[in-house]
Design a protein around this motif. Structure first.
Motif, PDB file in Angstrom:
ATOM      1  N   ARG A  49       0.882  -1.174   0.000  1.00  0.00           N
ATOM      2  CA  ARG A  49       0.000   0.000   0.000  1.00  0.00           C
ATOM      3  C   ARG A  49       0.921   1.225   0.000  1.00  0.00           C
ATOM      4  O   ARG A  49       1.247   1.782   1.034  1.00  0.00           O
ATOM      5  N   ASP A  78      -4.893   3.607  -0.823  1.00  0.00           N
ATOM      6  CA  ASP A  78      -6.070   2.758  -1.042  1.00  0.00           C
ATOM      7  C   ASP A  78      -6.202   2.401  -2.516  1.00  0.00           C
ATOM      8  O   ASP A  78      -5.973   3.230  -3.403  1.00  0.00           O
ATOM      9  N   THR A  96     -10.647   8.194   2.221  1.00  0.00           N
ATOM     10  CA  THR A  96      -9.299   8.054   1.651  1.00  0.00           C
ATOM     11  C   THR A  96      -8.578   9.398   1.613  1.00  0.00           C
ATOM     12  O   THR A  96      -7.380   9.485   1.935  1.00  0.00           O
TER      13      THR A  96
END
Length: 473
Positions: A293, A311, A330
């Motif tokens: 990530r 994300d 996000t």
């Protein structure tokens, strides 16, 4: 910096597209036209395909059909990293295509060189900067992995924590790997519009707001030409290049080979000279960190910071909808992480300068993802149609290479590119729903666990690796 305050005035229009210099769209297709080549899709892939086609044969009649406006989708929303990699990283290429990975790396670097040559030769106004890229380690295991790739003869230099401070000053960084030649930074929307300008000057017919609803073969004449139908017209041509990427494929056999995954980004206001000095971003490289990530971040020509990643969101049923372009949770996470990495810019840190930097834009967009994480190719209708997709977020540079491959496939003559396993082999398809959604969720959780376990891949990822559906960049 209060996160809500930092985001409250941010525009939801992608920064690159939010400019009065955005060109007016070309008229929509009306009526029937004929061509030698029709290209469906007006993003990077379609534009590069058209440019190479018209440079190959200036007299060729080329029609490009775009469903909305040129550069509107992923090509105008990405971070502007123009990478030499064709395989989403060398290690990922070695995992999937070990026998030709070195050659693909050479072809990718040549492709980036040719992009730079084209930008300079045609005067494409796109803020092109051949800055390289710097991957930053924040954990000891990341530092060990990056330091092992130190190879100055091939342009890879490990920078320890002290050396890194001459390039960038994020909190907690232990070092970084500088790739000096395999990346350039661009303004992606300006590149799309510059390519559009050149194509129009060279006689390519571009129709915007002309969504292709159907692709069929003309059975009323012996040549079997293809017909691309829009709401108000059609184009008949012997050859078709499909550059629709994340949007529904016009070749049904590829329906299960991509899924749309949403990515998000923020853009700051321009930094002052004092703020730039505080973070020390002197060489303007593209930056990233090295977890699954991950974040990617870069400077614009007026010293804004684009900050994206983290994300990657898949919506059940492969849905691509405008409402998914915004995801407040996000954006809040990204903003918090930004200030954690650069407290010099949060307005509250003791060593902060000039008050807090705020965000002027927040946006998202869908990425066409395939199971090997780099583009695939196929043909249909007896070789009359070529198709590519699956760039998985690294299409800014690879799209030009993909356009060359499609033209070679449509030329019906073997070339080095058409002989590549990359071109001949399709990735594994994704399963239909609900298995696709469940699989993506399991993959996401497994990648997060690997980040939490010093990058060690657990049982699920090892199974996916064995099935050639894993990712290792």
């Amino acid at each position: 910096m209060n996160i809500a305050d930092a985001l409250k005035n941010a525009s939801t229009t992608p920064y690159w597209l939010d400019t009065p210099n955005r060109p007016e769209p070309q008229p929509a297709l009306r009526g029937r036209v004929t061509a030698d080549l029709v290209i469906v899709g007006g993003g990077f892939t379609g534009l590069w395909t058209a440019l190479q086609a018209v440079e190959d044969a200036p007299a060729r009649r080329i029609v490009l059909l775009e469903g909305t406006e040129i550069g509107w989708a992923a090509s105008g929303r990405n971070g502007g990293f123009c990478s030499a990699s064709l395989t989403h990283g060398y290690d990922n290429g070695a995992h999937h295509l070990p026998g030709e990975n070195d050659r693909l790396a050479e072809l990718g670097l040549r492709n980036l060189d040719e992009i730079q040559e084209t930008v300079e030769r045609l005067g494409l106004d796109c803020d092109f900067e051949r800055t390289g890229e710097l991957s930053i380690a924040f954990e000891p295991w990341q530092a060990r992995d990056l330091e092992s790739e130190h190879d100055p003869d091939n342009g890879y230099r490990w920078l320890d924590a002290k050396e890194l401070r001459d390039h960038i000053r994020p909190v907690g960084a232990l070092g970084g790997l500088l790739d000096e030649r395999n990346n350039a930074m661009i303004n992606p929307a300006k590149l799309c519009w510059a390519l559009r300008r050149v194509l129009l000057e060279r006689g390519v017919q571009i129709y915007e707001h002309s969504l292709v609803k159907d692709l069929r073969q003309d059975t009323d004449q012996s040549r079997g030409d293809m017909i691309a139908d829009t709401d108000q017209g059609s184009v008949t041509a012997p050859r078709v290049a499909l550059a629709t990427n994340v949007f529904p494929t016009l070749l049904k056999k590829t329906t299960l080979h991509t899924v749309p995954v949403y990515d998000y980004a923020l853009m700051t206001e321009p930094l002052t000279d004092a703020q730039m000095d505080a973070i020390g971003w002197h060489h303007r490289e593209g930056l990233d960190d090295v977890t699954n990530r991950f974040h990617y971040f870069r400077l614009t020509v007026d010293n804004r910071i684009l900050w994206g990643g983290w994300d990657a969101v898949y919506h059940f049923g492969k849905r691509v909808l405008p409402k998914y372009d915004q995801r407040p949770e996000t954006f809040e996470t990204l903003a918090r992480q930004f200030y954690e990495m650069f407290p010099q810019l949060d307005g509250e840190s003791p060593d902060g300068v000039d008050g807090g930097v705020v965000f002027t834009h927040k946006w998202g967009g869908a990425i066409d993802t395939c199971s090997r994480f780099f583009p695939f190719f196929t043909t249909g209708y007896g070789g009359r149609v070529a198709y590519t997709a699956g760039f998985t977020g690294l299409g800014v540079g690879a799209s030009r290479f993909a356009g060359r491959v499609m033209l070679d496939l449509l030329g019906e003559q073997e070339t080095e590119l058409t002989r590549l396993d990359m071109v001949r082999r399709m990735p594994k398809p994704f399963p239909p729903e609900p298995a696709a959604w469940l699989g993506v969720q399991m993959m996401t959780k497994a990648l997060i666990r690997a980040d939490e376990n010093e990058g060690k891949r657990g049982p699920f990822l090892r199974v996916m690796d064995a099935l050639k559906m894993g990712f290792d960049s």
